[in-house]
Design a protein around this motif. Structure first.
Motif, PDB file in Angstrom:
ATOM      1  N   GLU A 179      -7.250  -7.755  -9.616  1.00 20.83           N
ATOM      2  CA  GLU A 179      -7.169  -8.637  -8.441  1.00 20.83           C
ATOM      3  C   GLU A 179      -8.067  -9.865  -8.625  1.00 20.83           C
ATOM      4  OE1 GLU A 179      -7.154  -6.887  -4.388  1.00 20.83           O
ATOM      5  OE2 GLU A 179      -7.090  -4.933  -5.353  1.00 20.83           O
ATOM      6  N   LEU A 202       1.719   1.868  -3.503  1.00 24.67           N
ATOM      7  CA  LEU A 202       0.581   2.441  -4.237  1.00 24.67           C
ATOM      8  C   LEU A 202       0.425   3.934  -3.923  1.00 24.67           C
ATOM      9  CD1 LEU A 202      -2.159  -0.366  -3.938  1.00 24.67           C
ATOM     10  CD2 LEU A 202      -0.576   0.046  -5.812  1.00 24.67           C
ATOM     11  N   VAL A 246      -1.135  -7.326  -4.874  1.00 26.65           N
ATOM     12  CA  VAL A 246      -2.078  -7.142  -3.766  1.00 26.65           C
ATOM     13  C   VAL A 246      -2.897  -8.426  -3.593  1.00 26.65           C
ATOM     14  CG1 VAL A 246      -4.058  -5.818  -2.952  1.00 26.65           C
ATOM     15  CG2 VAL A 246      -2.224  -4.644  -4.176  1.00 26.65           C
ATOM     16  N   ILE A 269      -8.134   6.960  -0.085  1.00 29.90           N
ATOM     17  CA  ILE A 269      -7.336   7.197  -1.301  1.00 29.90           C
ATOM     18  C   ILE A 269      -7.957   8.321  -2.132  1.00 29.90           C
ATOM     19  CG2 ILE A 269      -6.672   6.178  -3.529  1.00 29.90           C
ATOM     20  CD1 ILE A 269      -6.289   3.525  -1.989  1.00 29.90           C
ATOM     21  N   LEU A 300     -11.911  -8.996  -1.180  1.00 31.86           N
ATOM     22  CA  LEU A 300     -10.706  -8.175  -1.369  1.00 31.86           C
ATOM     23  C   LEU A 300     -10.967  -6.677  -1.205  1.00 31.86           C
ATOM     24  CD1 LEU A 300     -10.780  -6.708  -4.422  1.00 31.86           C
ATOM     25  CD2 LEU A 300     -10.334  -9.040  -5.149  1.00 31.86           C
ATOM     26  N   THR A 301     -12.251  -6.299  -1.035  1.00 34.72           N
ATOM     27  CA  THR A 301     -12.582  -4.870  -0.973  1.00 34.72           C
ATOM     28  C   THR A 301     -12.448  -4.303   0.445  1.00 34.72           C
ATOM     29  OG1 THR A 301     -14.042  -4.972  -2.885  1.00 34.72           O
ATOM     30  CG2 THR A 301     -14.454  -3.196  -1.303  1.00 34.72           C
ATOM     31  N   PHE A 302     -11.781  -3.156   0.536  1.00 34.57           N
ATOM     32  CA  PHE A 302     -11.702  -2.408   1.798  1.00 34.57           C
ATOM     33  C   PHE A 302     -12.209  -1.004   1.496  1.00 34.57           C
ATOM     34  CE2 PHE A 302      -8.731  -5.801   2.324  1.00 34.57           C
ATOM     35  CZ  PHE A 302      -8.710  -6.104   3.672  1.00 34.57           C
ATOM     36  N   VAL A 348     -10.389   2.067   2.957  1.00 36.48           N
ATOM     37  CA  VAL A 348      -9.111   2.372   2.291  1.00 36.48           C
ATOM     38  C   VAL A 348      -9.386   3.139   0.995  1.00 36.48           C
ATOM     39  CG1 VAL A 348      -7.065   1.346   1.188  1.00 36.48           C
ATOM     40  CG2 VAL A 348      -7.987   0.333   3.284  1.00 36.48           C
ATOM     41  N   GLU A 349     -10.389   2.712   0.264  1.00 36.04           N
ATOM     42  CA  GLU A 349     -10.715   3.385  -1.009  1.00 36.04           C
ATOM     43  C   GLU A 349     -11.120   4.838  -0.765  1.00 36.04           C
ATOM     44  OE1 GLU A 349     -13.470   1.190  -3.455  1.00 36.04           O
ATOM     45  OE2 GLU A 349     -12.499  -0.725  -3.000  1.00 36.04           O
ATOM     46  N   ILE A 366      -9.250   2.531  -9.211  1.00 33.91           N
ATOM     47  CA  ILE A 366      -9.566   1.532  -8.175  1.00 33.91           C
ATOM     48  C   ILE A 366     -10.388   0.374  -8.759  1.00 33.91           C
ATOM     49  CG2 ILE A 366     -10.779   1.145  -5.984  1.00 33.91           C
ATOM     50  CD1 ILE A 366      -9.833   3.966  -5.116  1.00 33.91           C
ATOM     51  N   LYS A 416      -3.107 -10.955  -0.399  1.00 33.31           N
ATOM     52  CA  LYS A 416      -4.385 -11.232   0.279  1.00 33.31           C
ATOM     53  C   LYS A 416      -4.658 -12.731   0.293  1.00 33.31           C
ATOM     54  CE  LYS A 416      -6.441  -6.695  -0.533  1.00 33.31           C
ATOM     55  NZ  LYS A 416      -7.324  -5.871  -1.364  1.00 33.31           N
ATOM     56  N   ARG A 447       0.299   0.966 -11.736  1.00 33.19           N
ATOM     57  CA  ARG A 447      -0.529   1.030 -10.518  1.00 33.19           C
ATOM     58  C   ARG A 447      -1.634  -0.035 -10.563  1.00 33.19           C
ATOM     59  NH1 ARG A 447      -5.017   1.016  -7.203  1.00 33.19           N
ATOM     60  NH2 ARG A 447      -4.722   2.537  -5.558  1.00 33.19           N
ATOM     61  N   THR A 449      -8.054  -1.809 -10.772  1.00 28.62           N
ATOM     62  CA  THR A 449      -7.140  -2.560  -9.898  1.00 28.62           C
ATOM     63  C   THR A 449      -7.865  -3.766  -9.307  1.00 28.62           C
ATOM     64  OG1 THR A 449      -6.006  -0.494  -9.318  1.00 28.62           O
ATOM     65  CG2 THR A 449      -5.601  -2.393  -7.889  1.00 28.62           C
ATOM     66  N   LYS A 450      -9.106  -3.541  -8.892  1.00 26.89           N
ATOM     67  CA  LYS A 450      -9.875  -4.651  -8.309  1.00 26.89           C
ATOM     68  C   LYS A 450     -10.228  -5.701  -9.360  1.00 26.89           C
ATOM     69  CE  LYS A 450     -13.048  -3.233  -5.286  1.00 26.89           C
ATOM     70  NZ  LYS A 450     -14.013  -2.341  -4.605  1.00 26.89           N
ATOM     71  N   ARG A 500       0.835  -1.212   0.000  1.00 31.85           N
ATOM     72  CA  ARG A 500       0.000   0.000   0.000  1.00 31.85           C
ATOM     73  C   ARG A 500       0.863   1.254   0.000  1.00 31.85           C
ATOM     74  NH1 ARG A 500      -4.835  -2.241   3.859  1.00 31.85           N
ATOM     75  NH2 ARG A 500      -6.131  -3.048   2.162  1.00 31.85           N
TER      76      ARG A 500
HETATM   77  C1  LIG Z   1      -5.539  -2.397  -3.587  1.00 31.75           C
HETATM   78  C2  LIG Z   1      -6.317  -2.872  -2.622  1.00 31.75           C
HETATM   79  O1  LIG Z   1      -7.518  -3.542  -2.878  1.00 31.75           O
HETATM   80  C3  LIG Z   1      -8.727  -2.839  -3.093  1.00 31.75           C
HETATM   81  C4  LIG Z   1      -8.467  -1.778  -4.061  1.00 31.75           C
HETATM   82  C5  LIG Z   1      -8.018  -0.579  -3.644  1.00 31.75           C
HETATM   83  C6  LIG Z   1      -7.332   0.339  -4.579  1.00 31.75           C
HETATM   84  O2  LIG Z   1      -7.316   0.064  -5.782  1.00 31.75           O
HETATM   85  O3  LIG Z   1      -6.766   1.340  -4.125  1.00 31.75           O
HETATM   86  C7  LIG Z   1      -8.160  -0.214  -2.293  1.00 31.75           C
HETATM   87  C8  LIG Z   1      -8.737  -1.043  -1.388  1.00 31.75           C
HETATM   88  C9  LIG Z   1      -9.314  -2.339  -1.771  1.00 31.75           C
HETATM   89  O4  LIG Z   1     -10.702  -2.188  -1.864  1.00 31.75           O
HETATM   90  C10 LIG Z   1      -5.955  -2.749  -1.203  1.00 31.75           C
HETATM   91  O5  LIG Z   1      -6.568  -3.429  -0.385  1.00 31.75           O
HETATM   92  O6  LIG Z   1      -5.035  -1.983  -0.893  1.00 31.75           O
END
Ligand SMILES: C=C(O[C@@H]1C=C(C(=O)O)C=C[C@H]1O)C(=O)O
Length: 268
Positions: free
Chosen positions: A259, A36, A173, A210, A201-203, A206-207, A252, A177, A166, A255-256, A33
């Motif tokens: 993932e 990122l 990531v 960001i 995988l979703t937080f 955190v989103e 985001i 996980k 990114r 990225t997910k 993180r």
């Molecule tokens: C990248 C991650 O996974 C997910 C995607 C995120 C992102 O793209 O910034 C942030 C949180 C999560 O929902 C993470 O957990 O850091």
């Protein structure tokens, strides 16, 4: 060979592809993180640089004799030279035109395989290119054409490579996980349940952080700096709310998406 190199400040965190000094205890969510977060700076600065130039849309039109546009030609040729110097030996780097790239001039160093080989080959740069050209560029550039195609194409490539790196770091990531909670992920992977994987995988907090942080960073990085106080308040080279929207709507989610795609083939 699947390597990974990154740094925070002057301290290398992973430098696998060049040094082969990766250890498993360095691969954790906190460290990733932080990487990122540092990538946010690279993305915002590259957008600011591109926004200096107008849209220059003629550069993206098909040119007879080039089998594509001037822009495509620039990206393909740039990627070919970067491939020779080893850019795509790093697992976080993906080419926009990966077919027929020349091999690296130097053999890649001894490198620890971090990613599952199936997942390592995921490349969504087609989607990233489309989003960038069709949706993002019109939001950060003015209309018009000043003919400065070489520099505009170079700035575009900087933005695209920063965004691509990114977004594809999502593979790392996802690997972390998975390793931190193999039972939960294995259950969802076995039945190929994309929704369950997405939920795991979703937080959300955190989103949210960001999106707020990148807006704030854009306010700082994109302002005109002047010695007189308060002269440039509210004037930005790139609109901070566009940066927040870029993350919320594209960076985001993509990225997910990476993932989930990675996890779906993690047990192959
Ligand atoms: C990248 C991650 O996974 C997910 C995607 C995120 C992102 O793209 O910034 C942030 C949180 C999560 O929902 C993470 O957990 O850091």
């Amino acid at each position: 060979i699947v390597g990974f190199s990154a740094a925070i400040g002057n301290t290398p965190v992973f430098n696998v592809s060049e040094m082969g000094n990766f250890s498993d205890d360095m691969l954790n969510l906190d460290t990733l993180r932080k990487i990122l977060v540092r990538e946010e700076d690279t993305i915002i600065f590259s957008l600011i640089e591109r926004a200096k130039y107008p849209m220059n849309s003629r550069m993206y039109d098909e040119r007879p004799g080039l089998s594509g546009s001037l822009f495509e030609f620039f990206v393909k040729e740039s990627e070919a030279v970067q491939a020779k110097v080893g850019r795509y030996s790093s697992a976080e780097e993906n080419a926009f035109f990966p077919d027929n790239l020349p091999p690296p001039l130097l053999p890649p160093g001894d490198s620890q395989q971090v990613l599952h080989p199936r997942g390592a080959s995921i490349n969504i740069n087609g989607q990233i290119m489309n989003m960038y050209r069709k949706q993002l560029l019109p939001l950060i550039t003015s209309d018009g054409d000043d003919g400065s195609y070489a520099i505009t194409a170079a700035r575009d490539l900087d933005c695209l490579q920063a965004l691509s790196k990114r977004i594809h770091l999502g593979k790392f990531v996802a690997e972390i996980k998975f390793r931190e909670s193999p039972e939960n992920y294995t259950r969802a992977i076995r039945v190929q349940d994309k929704d369950a994987l997405m939920k795991l995988l979703t937080f959300e907090s955190v989103e949210e952080m960001i999106k707020k942080r990148v807006e704030k960073k854009a306010m700082v990085f994109a302002q005109d700096v002047d010695l007189k106080e308060n002269d440039n308040v509210g004037k930005y080279k790139v609109n901070p709310s566009v940066v927040s929207r870029l993350y919320g709507e594209w960076v985001i989610p993509l990225t997910k998406f990476v993932e989930v795609e990675y996890l779906l083939c993690r047990l192959d």
